[in-house]
Design an enzyme around this catalytic site. Structure first.
Site, PDB file in Angstrom:
ATOM      1  CB  THR A 177      -0.904   0.000   1.241  1.00  0.00           C
ATOM      2  OG1 THR A 177      -1.687  -1.181   1.231  1.00  0.00           O
ATOM      3  CG2 THR A 177      -1.823   1.205   1.269  1.00  0.00           C
ATOM      4  CD  GLU A 193      -3.824  -9.128   3.481  1.00  0.00           C
ATOM      5  OE1 GLU A 193      -3.208  -8.839   4.504  1.00  0.00           O
ATOM      6  OE2 GLU A 193      -3.326  -9.031   2.346  1.00  0.00           O
TER       7      GLU A 193
HETATM    8  C1  LIG Z   1      -4.962  -9.509  15.623  1.00  0.00           C
HETATM    9  C2  LIG Z   1      -5.635  -9.511  14.306  1.00  0.00           C
HETATM   10  C3  LIG Z   1      -7.088  -9.970  14.329  1.00  0.00           C
HETATM   11  C4  LIG Z   1      -7.268 -11.321  13.655  1.00  0.00           C
HETATM   12  C5  LIG Z   1      -6.781 -11.380  12.187  1.00  0.00           C
HETATM   13  C6  LIG Z   1      -6.083 -12.666  11.939  1.00  0.00           C
HETATM   14  C7  LIG Z   1      -5.146 -12.835  11.018  1.00  0.00           C
HETATM   15  C8  LIG Z   1      -4.704 -11.735  10.102  1.00  0.00           C
HETATM   16  C9  LIG Z   1      -3.242 -11.782   9.814  1.00  0.00           C
HETATM   17  C10 LIG Z   1      -2.529 -10.691   9.804  1.00  0.00           C
HETATM   18  C11 LIG Z   1      -3.093  -9.373  10.075  1.00  0.00           C
HETATM   19  C12 LIG Z   1      -2.007  -8.433  10.495  1.00  0.00           C
HETATM   20  C13 LIG Z   1      -1.823  -7.291   9.875  1.00  0.00           C
HETATM   21  C14 LIG Z   1      -2.605  -6.831   8.673  1.00  0.00           C
HETATM   22  C15 LIG Z   1      -1.665  -6.611   7.504  1.00  0.00           C
HETATM   23  C16 LIG Z   1      -2.343  -6.032   6.320  1.00  0.00           C
HETATM   24  C17 LIG Z   1      -1.725  -6.066   5.128  1.00  0.00           C
HETATM   25  C18 LIG Z   1      -2.337  -5.497   3.945  1.00  0.00           C
HETATM   26  O1  LIG Z   1      -3.368  -4.862   3.967  1.00  0.00           O
HETATM   27  S1  LIG Z   1      -1.478  -5.859   2.515  1.00  0.00           S
HETATM   28  C19 LIG Z   1      -2.297  -4.966   1.261  1.00  0.00           C
HETATM   29  C20 LIG Z   1      -3.654  -5.549   0.944  1.00  0.00           C
HETATM   30  N1  LIG Z   1      -4.166  -4.912  -0.222  1.00  0.00           N
HETATM   31  C21 LIG Z   1      -5.142  -5.459  -0.963  1.00  0.00           C
HETATM   32  O2  LIG Z   1      -5.717  -6.487  -0.661  1.00  0.00           O
HETATM   33  C22 LIG Z   1      -5.465  -4.712  -2.239  1.00  0.00           C
HETATM   34  C23 LIG Z   1      -6.841  -5.102  -2.759  1.00  0.00           C
HETATM   35  N2  LIG Z   1      -6.852  -4.970  -4.210  1.00  0.00           N
HETATM   36  C24 LIG Z   1      -6.717  -6.077  -5.020  1.00  0.00           C
HETATM   37  O3  LIG Z   1      -6.580  -7.207  -4.604  1.00  0.00           O
HETATM   38  C25 LIG Z   1      -6.782  -5.824  -6.505  1.00  0.00           C
HETATM   39  O4  LIG Z   1      -6.472  -4.493  -6.786  1.00  0.00           O
HETATM   40  C26 LIG Z   1      -8.189  -6.140  -7.100  1.00  0.00           C
HETATM   41  C27 LIG Z   1      -9.255  -5.379  -6.364  1.00  0.00           C
HETATM   42  C28 LIG Z   1      -8.418  -7.629  -7.001  1.00  0.00           C
HETATM   43  C29 LIG Z   1      -8.219  -5.705  -8.537  1.00  0.00           C
HETATM   44  O5  LIG Z   1      -7.055  -6.201  -9.129  1.00  0.00           O
HETATM   45  P1  LIG Z   1      -6.816  -5.950 -10.686  1.00  0.00           P
HETATM   46  O6  LIG Z   1      -5.427  -6.339 -11.011  1.00  0.00           O
HETATM   47  O7  LIG Z   1      -7.251  -4.550 -11.001  1.00  0.00           O
HETATM   48  O8  LIG Z   1      -7.771  -7.034 -11.334  1.00  0.00           O
HETATM   49  P2  LIG Z   1      -9.198  -6.835 -11.973  1.00  0.00           P
HETATM   50  O9  LIG Z   1     -10.184  -6.307 -10.996  1.00  0.00           O
HETATM   51  O10 LIG Z   1      -9.006  -6.085 -13.272  1.00  0.00           O
HETATM   52  O11 LIG Z   1      -9.551  -8.374 -12.247  1.00  0.00           O
HETATM   53  C30 LIG Z   1      -8.810  -9.032 -13.291  1.00  0.00           C
HETATM   54  C31 LIG Z   1      -8.994 -10.499 -13.100  1.00  0.00           C
HETATM   55  O12 LIG Z   1      -8.091 -10.938 -12.099  1.00  0.00           O
HETATM   56  C32 LIG Z   1      -8.769 -11.749 -11.146  1.00  0.00           C
HETATM   57  N3  LIG Z   1      -8.094 -11.575  -9.874  1.00  0.00           N
HETATM   58  C33 LIG Z   1      -7.941 -10.444  -9.152  1.00  0.00           C
HETATM   59  N4  LIG Z   1      -7.248 -10.697  -8.035  1.00  0.00           N
HETATM   60  C34 LIG Z   1      -6.964 -12.018  -8.036  1.00  0.00           C
HETATM   61  C35 LIG Z   1      -6.276 -12.883  -7.131  1.00  0.00           C
HETATM   62  N5  LIG Z   1      -5.757 -12.423  -5.968  1.00  0.00           N
HETATM   63  N6  LIG Z   1      -6.162 -14.194  -7.444  1.00  0.00           N
HETATM   64  C36 LIG Z   1      -6.711 -14.649  -8.608  1.00  0.00           C
HETATM   65  N7  LIG Z   1      -7.389 -13.890  -9.523  1.00  0.00           N
HETATM   66  C37 LIG Z   1      -7.504 -12.586  -9.211  1.00  0.00           C
HETATM   67  C38 LIG Z   1     -10.160 -11.178 -11.135  1.00  0.00           C
HETATM   68  O13 LIG Z   1     -11.055 -12.135 -10.598  1.00  0.00           O
HETATM   69  C39 LIG Z   1     -10.390 -10.923 -12.606  1.00  0.00           C
HETATM   70  O14 LIG Z   1     -10.692 -12.142 -13.224  1.00  0.00           O
HETATM   71  P3  LIG Z   1     -11.694 -12.132 -14.494  1.00  0.00           P
HETATM   72  O15 LIG Z   1     -11.131 -11.140 -15.468  1.00  0.00           O
HETATM   73  O16 LIG Z   1     -13.023 -11.683 -13.935  1.00  0.00           O
HETATM   74  O17 LIG Z   1     -11.680 -13.547 -14.948  1.00  0.00           O
HETATM   75  C1  LIG Z   2      -4.664  -1.632  10.491  1.00  0.00           C
HETATM   76  C2  LIG Z   2      -4.138  -1.656   9.071  1.00  0.00           C
HETATM   77  C3  LIG Z   2      -2.982  -2.372   8.789  1.00  0.00           C
HETATM   78  C4  LIG Z   2      -2.489  -2.385   7.473  1.00  0.00           C
HETATM   79  N1  LIG Z   2      -1.313  -3.058   7.214  1.00  0.00           N
HETATM   80  C5  LIG Z   2      -0.824  -3.036   5.947  1.00  0.00           C
HETATM   81  C6  LIG Z   2       0.419  -3.695   5.669  1.00  0.00           C
HETATM   82  O1  LIG Z   2       1.048  -4.286   6.555  1.00  0.00           O
HETATM   83  N2  LIG Z   2       0.897  -3.657   4.384  1.00  0.00           N
HETATM   84  C7  LIG Z   2       0.218  -3.014   3.372  1.00  0.00           C
HETATM   85  O2  LIG Z   2       0.693  -3.017   2.233  1.00  0.00           O
HETATM   86  N3  LIG Z   2      -0.974  -2.387   3.618  1.00  0.00           N
HETATM   87  C8  LIG Z   2      -1.486  -2.379   4.872  1.00  0.00           C
HETATM   88  N4  LIG Z   2      -2.670  -1.748   5.134  1.00  0.00           N
HETATM   89  C9  LIG Z   2      -3.312  -0.948   4.070  1.00  0.00           C
HETATM   90  C10 LIG Z   2      -4.572  -1.624   3.537  1.00  0.00           C
HETATM   91  O3  LIG Z   2      -4.246  -2.724   2.753  1.00  0.00           O
HETATM   92  C11 LIG Z   2      -5.354  -0.564   2.740  1.00  0.00           C
HETATM   93  O4  LIG Z   2      -5.809   0.416   3.643  1.00  0.00           O
HETATM   94  C12 LIG Z   2      -6.537  -1.194   2.003  1.00  0.00           C
HETATM   95  O5  LIG Z   2      -6.066  -1.992   0.942  1.00  0.00           O
HETATM   96  C13 LIG Z   2      -7.512  -0.133   1.465  1.00  0.00           C
HETATM   97  O6  LIG Z   2      -6.836   0.780   0.605  1.00  0.00           O
HETATM   98  P1  LIG Z   2      -6.912   2.348   0.927  1.00  0.00           P
HETATM   99  O7  LIG Z   2      -6.684   2.538   2.359  1.00  0.00           O
HETATM  100  O8  LIG Z   2      -6.040   3.055  -0.060  1.00  0.00           O
HETATM  101  O9  LIG Z   2      -8.437   2.740   0.638  1.00  0.00           O
HETATM  102  P2  LIG Z   2      -9.033   3.024  -0.827  1.00  0.00           P
HETATM  103  O10 LIG Z   2      -8.665   1.965  -1.766  1.00  0.00           O
HETATM  104  O11 LIG Z   2      -8.724   4.437  -1.180  1.00  0.00           O
HETATM  105  O12 LIG Z   2     -10.613   2.878  -0.503  1.00  0.00           O
HETATM  106  C14 LIG Z   2     -11.299   3.960   0.060  1.00  0.00           C
HETATM  107  C15 LIG Z   2     -12.776   3.762  -0.252  1.00  0.00           C
HETATM  108  O13 LIG Z   2     -12.942   3.716  -1.680  1.00  0.00           O
HETATM  109  C16 LIG Z   2     -13.713   2.582  -2.042  1.00  0.00           C
HETATM  110  N5  LIG Z   2     -13.251   2.008  -3.317  1.00  0.00           N
HETATM  111  C17 LIG Z   2     -11.974   1.898  -3.757  1.00  0.00           C
HETATM  112  N6  LIG Z   2     -11.931   1.236  -4.927  1.00  0.00           N
HETATM  113  C18 LIG Z   2     -13.219   0.924  -5.250  1.00  0.00           C
HETATM  114  C19 LIG Z   2     -13.844   0.224  -6.319  1.00  0.00           C
HETATM  115  N7  LIG Z   2     -13.130  -0.273  -7.352  1.00  0.00           N
HETATM  116  N8  LIG Z   2     -15.195   0.079  -6.288  1.00  0.00           N
HETATM  117  C20 LIG Z   2     -15.922   0.564  -5.257  1.00  0.00           C
HETATM  118  N9  LIG Z   2     -15.400   1.247  -4.200  1.00  0.00           N
HETATM  119  C21 LIG Z   2     -14.065   1.403  -4.199  1.00  0.00           C
HETATM  120  C22 LIG Z   2     -13.452   1.574  -0.928  1.00  0.00           C
HETATM  121  O14 LIG Z   2     -14.547   0.665  -0.840  1.00  0.00           O
HETATM  122  C23 LIG Z   2     -13.344   2.454   0.306  1.00  0.00           C
HETATM  123  O15 LIG Z   2     -14.637   2.687   0.820  1.00  0.00           O
HETATM  124  C24 LIG Z   2      -3.191  -1.694   6.438  1.00  0.00           C
HETATM  125  C25 LIG Z   2      -4.359  -0.993   6.729  1.00  0.00           C
HETATM  126  C26 LIG Z   2      -4.836  -0.973   8.038  1.00  0.00           C
HETATM  127  C27 LIG Z   2      -6.112  -0.229   8.339  1.00  0.00           C
END
Ligand SMILES: CCCCC/C=C\C/C=C\C/C=C\CC/C=C/C(=O)SCCNC(=O)CCNC(=O)[C@H](O)C(C)(C)COP(=O)(O)OP(=O)(O)OC[C@H]1O[C@@H](n2cnc3c(N)ncnc32)[C@H](O)[C@@H]1OP(=O)(O)O
Ligand SMILES: Cc1cc2nc3c(=O)[nH]c(=O)nc-3n(C[C@H](O)[C@H](O)[C@H](O)COP(=O)(O)OP(=O)(O)OC[C@H]3O[C@@H](n4cnc5c(N)ncnc54)[C@H](O)[C@@H]3O)c2cc1C
Length: 615
Positions: A151, A433
């Site tokens: 991110t 995530e």
């Molecule tokens: C104490 C904690 C409480 C309990 C929790 C317990 C455990 C948790 C463990 C750890 C937690 C600790 C800390 C948290 C750490 C957090 C880390 C993060 O947040 S890391 C960053 C996370 N960020 C994201 O998840 C970003 C989300 N966005 C996306 O995944 C992609 O941008 C999105 C939305 C999928 C779009 O991708 P894009 O490339 O634009 O693809 P399209 O939408 O154009 O789709 C194209 C086709 O691809 C397929 N697709 C998309 N993603 C996947 C995938 N992952 N695998 C397989 N296929 C995928 C999609 O279905 C489309 O397919 P078709 O064209 O429809 O066939």
């Molecule tokens: C506690 C915490 C821990 C984290 N840890 C990590 C980490 O370790 N590593 C890491 O890489 N990231 C981490 N993140 C970041 C996290 O993965 C992002 O915050 C998350 O992916 C959302 O992206 P954003 O914050 O840019 O929000 P945005 O993507 O800007 O979303 C903001 C709003 O826009 C809307 N929106 C965006 N796109 C669309 C769409 N296509 N259609 C409809 N609505 C849409 C969303 O639904 C949301 O309401 C963490 C976040 C938090 C809160």
């Protein structure tokens, strides 16, 4: 001598109609697994230096972090030493799978959590064999501490919009990492600010000016000896948050930072010395770490929800309030059906999420094994299901944990109850995530495709097959489990069909497919998580439901006792096994630094002169 258990709790435990230990064993995966988990918990929780002298809520932001690092080194050393070498990897995983050991030590999660939750899984899933061997040796021995940096300040959801660049230089066989704008700074990764010294960076790869998509790179950003940021690296902490305040979330900017070619994790795509790019069989394999964590989150939600309902149910058995009948004395608040309604859904949901997590984990393991053999057929379905279940379980858990908190009245608002902190942990998972709305739309994308396939007579995958069942328009409704499931299938089918009809209507009105999608997106999200059933059925279901609440009531405390959380893991004045809530509330209150003296210095400095009109 252990403290006297609250009489009401004793009565509740005598009333329980089932064998609590048997349910505990079932949840652990057998009596041996329960024994392993308890042995692990005994060993680790008896370690000196694991707990806070002063409750962390009375520490400053900086002290909280430093205290958490102190505990993290003790905890992870104790975990390593407690591991039973005779156990298989699976038995070890089971022992920790259900155990919330870390919750006994970190109320607000650990500064090492990203190392275990994402850095190691990213290496396992994205590194080639040689890279895996080298980096797993260092990471598993904690010689290095890592995080997952994807991110950015300007982008979280839209991965293809990430701005960090990795430009290949064939002359030196290096990648040059650069943050071209402020919005390109990595922003949020846990442990990034002051704890970790390595990270897996997701960056936009360019070779000879051509985009090669988002790729993973393992990058050292702090010196291993001095911990100083390396040249070309800007680092810092992003500031105080609703929760996760000991996870050390940070920011990182690159200024033409060079890394060797072998630091691109090359399991899926490769860059040869001369700059030849060998594409991945599927560009989405790069997103694999996120799919893995979404699967883990489902189980994490089950455990956190179980913790919250344990606290709230035990408290509700002890708390007596108001009058249900005149002159009958104050009843346990657990006897109010509204209180049962608030809490029993949480118990049931935790069990449902546990079973769902087991099912999803098996699906993940099967698809991952297929990927190793080059079979990507079921990857799209895994992605769609993992998106949906991560979004649904985190949303429901957040609602149910908050409901557990408010069901405890004022004492639920105390940090010493631990319910606010549990809420902070789980509600974060609605965003990280993959933000839930975005993930639900990913699932909707698969549902729409599946319904189109069903309408053209194609076979669907097992999880989507309900879309091809020709569900009769007047389903004979009964409140058997099978009848309820059929009812939900009919509703789910109707939601997808209605969303699709809506999109086609917008396209006929002249909108392009993207605008038609956007206009229908509220329905699309609902289709991924269906809601209500038709009116007439509700009355019948409602009677059944209220009858069920009465059946659960005598077993409610037994059901939460079966989660088998130690008092240290609940970490709550309201949820302890002995039910001495009032004594614990007072004990914790007296630990407030403000209670160290009867008159605080602010009286003489501000209050007194103010009240005497001298300020
Ligand atoms: C104490 C904690 C409480 C309990 C929790 C317990 C455990 C948790 C463990 C750890 C937690 C600790 C800390 C948290 C750490 C957090 C880390 C993060 O947040 S890391 C960053 C996370 N960020 C994201 O998840 C970003 C989300 N966005 C996306 O995944 C992609 O941008 C999105 C939305 C999928 C779009 O991708 P894009 O490339 O634009 O693809 P399209 O939408 O154009 O789709 C194209 C086709 O691809 C397929 N697709 C998309 N993603 C996947 C995938 N992952 N695998 C397989 N296929 C995928 C999609 O279905 C489309 O397919 P078709 O064209 O429809 O066939
Ligand atoms: C506690 C915490 C821990 C984290 N840890 C990590 C980490 O370790 N590593 C890491 O890489 N990231 C981490 N993140 C970041 C996290 O993965 C992002 O915050 C998350 O992916 C959302 O992206 P954003 O914050 O840019 O929000 P945005 O993507 O800007 O979303 C903001 C709003 O826009 C809307 N929106 C965006 N796109 C669309 C769409 N296509 N259609 C409809 N609505 C849409 C969303 O639904 C949301 O309401 C963490 C976040 C938090 C809160």
């Amino acid at each position: 001598m252990s403290a006297k258990v609250n009489d009401d709790l004793l009565t509740e435990r005598r009333k329980c109609e089932f064998n609590v230990e048997e349910l505990t064993n079932y949840l652990d995966g057998g009596a041996q697994a329960t024994q392993n988990r308890r042995k692990l918990e005994d060993k680790v929780l008896s370690t000196k230096g694991l707990f806070d002298e002063v409750p962390e809520e009375y520490l400053s932001h900086k002290e909280k972090y430093e205290n958490a690092v102190r505990k993290a080194v003790v905890y992870y050393k104790a975990m390593k030493e407690a591991e039973d070498p005779n156990q298989t990897e699976q038995e070890r995983a089971n022992a920790t799978y259900r155990s919330l050991l870390h919750a006994a030590v970190f109320k607000d999660n650990s500064p090492f959590s990203l190392h275990l939750a994402m850095f190691i899984p990213a290496i396992l899933g994205q590194a080639d064999e040689e890279q895996k061997k080298y980096w797993m040796k260092r990471a598993s021995k904690m010689e290095i501490i890592g995080t997952y940096a994807q991110t950015e300040l300007g982008h979280g959801t839209f991965i293809r919009g990430l701005e960090t660049t990795a430009t290949y230089d064939p002359k030196t066989e290096e990648f040059v990492l650069h943050s071209p704008t402020l919005t390109a700074y990595k922003w949020w990764p846990g442990s990034l600010a002051h704890t970790a010294n390595y990270c897996v960076v997701m960056a936009h790869l360019y070779i000879n000016g051509k985009s090669c998509g988002i790729q993973p790179f393992i990058v050292q950003f702090r010196d291993e000896e001095t911990h100083q940021p390396l040249p070309g690296i800007k680092l810092g902490e992003i500031g105080a948050k609703l929760g996760f305040n000991t996870v050390n979330n940070g920011f990182l900017g690159f200024d033409q930072h060079r890394i060797p070619r072998n630091r691109m994790l090359m399991k899926n795509a490769q860059v040869l010395k001369d700059g030849t790019f060998k594409r991945s069989p599927n560009s989405k394999l790069t997103y694999g770490t996120m799919v893995y964590v979404r699967v883990v989150i489902v189980n994490g939600m089950a455990n956190q929800l179980a913790r919250a309902v344990t606290i709230a149910v035990r408290y509700s058995a002890v708390r007596r309030q108001s009058e249900l009948k005149p002159d009958a004395g104050e009843p346990q608040i657990l006897d109010y059906v509204t209180q049962q309604h608030k809490l029993f859904i949480g118990i049931a949901s935790s069990h449902a999420f546990t079973l769902t997590a087991k099912w999803l984990t098996r699906m993940y393991q099967k698809v991952t094994a297929d990927l190793e053999k080059g079979n990507l057929d079921e990857l799209p379905e895994l992605h769609a299901i993992a998106c949906c279940l991560k979004a649904v379980t985190t949303t429901d858990t957040s609602v149910l944990v908050e409901r557990s908190r408010t069901s405890c009245g004022g004492h639920g608002y105390m940090l010493s109850s631990n319910l606010p902190q549990i809420y902070g942990l789980v509600t974060a998972a609605c965003t990280y995530e993959g933000e839930n709305t975005v993930l639900m739309l990913q699932t909707a994308r698969s549902l729409v495709k599946a319904l189109e396939q069903a309408q053209s007579g194609k076979r669907l995958s097992p999880t989507m097959s309900y879309l091809s069942e020709k569900v009769s328009s007047r389903l004979k409704w009964d409140n058997s489990i099978d009848g309820i499931v059929k009812g939900f299938r009919r509703v789910a089918y109707g939601k997808v069909e209605s969303a699709m009809r809506s999109m086609r209507k917008y396209v006929r009105s002249g909108l392009g497919p993207e605008d038609a999608w956007n206009m229908s997106s509220v329905q699309l999200v609902a289709a991924s998580e269906y809601t209500s059933i038709s009116e007439a059925d509700i009355r019948q279901l409602q009677d059944t439901y209220e009858d069920l609440l009465g059946k659960i009531r005598p077993n409610a405390v037994g059901l939460v006792d079966a989660f088998d959380f130690r008092d240290q893991i609940l970490n709550s004045t309201l949820g302890a096994y002995d039910g001495r809530v009032y004594e614990r509330l007072m004990e914790e209150a007296l630990k407030s630094p403000l209670n160290a003296e009867p008159v605080n210095q602010s009286f003489h400095k501000y209050l007194k002169p103010f009240m005497q009109g001298k300020l």
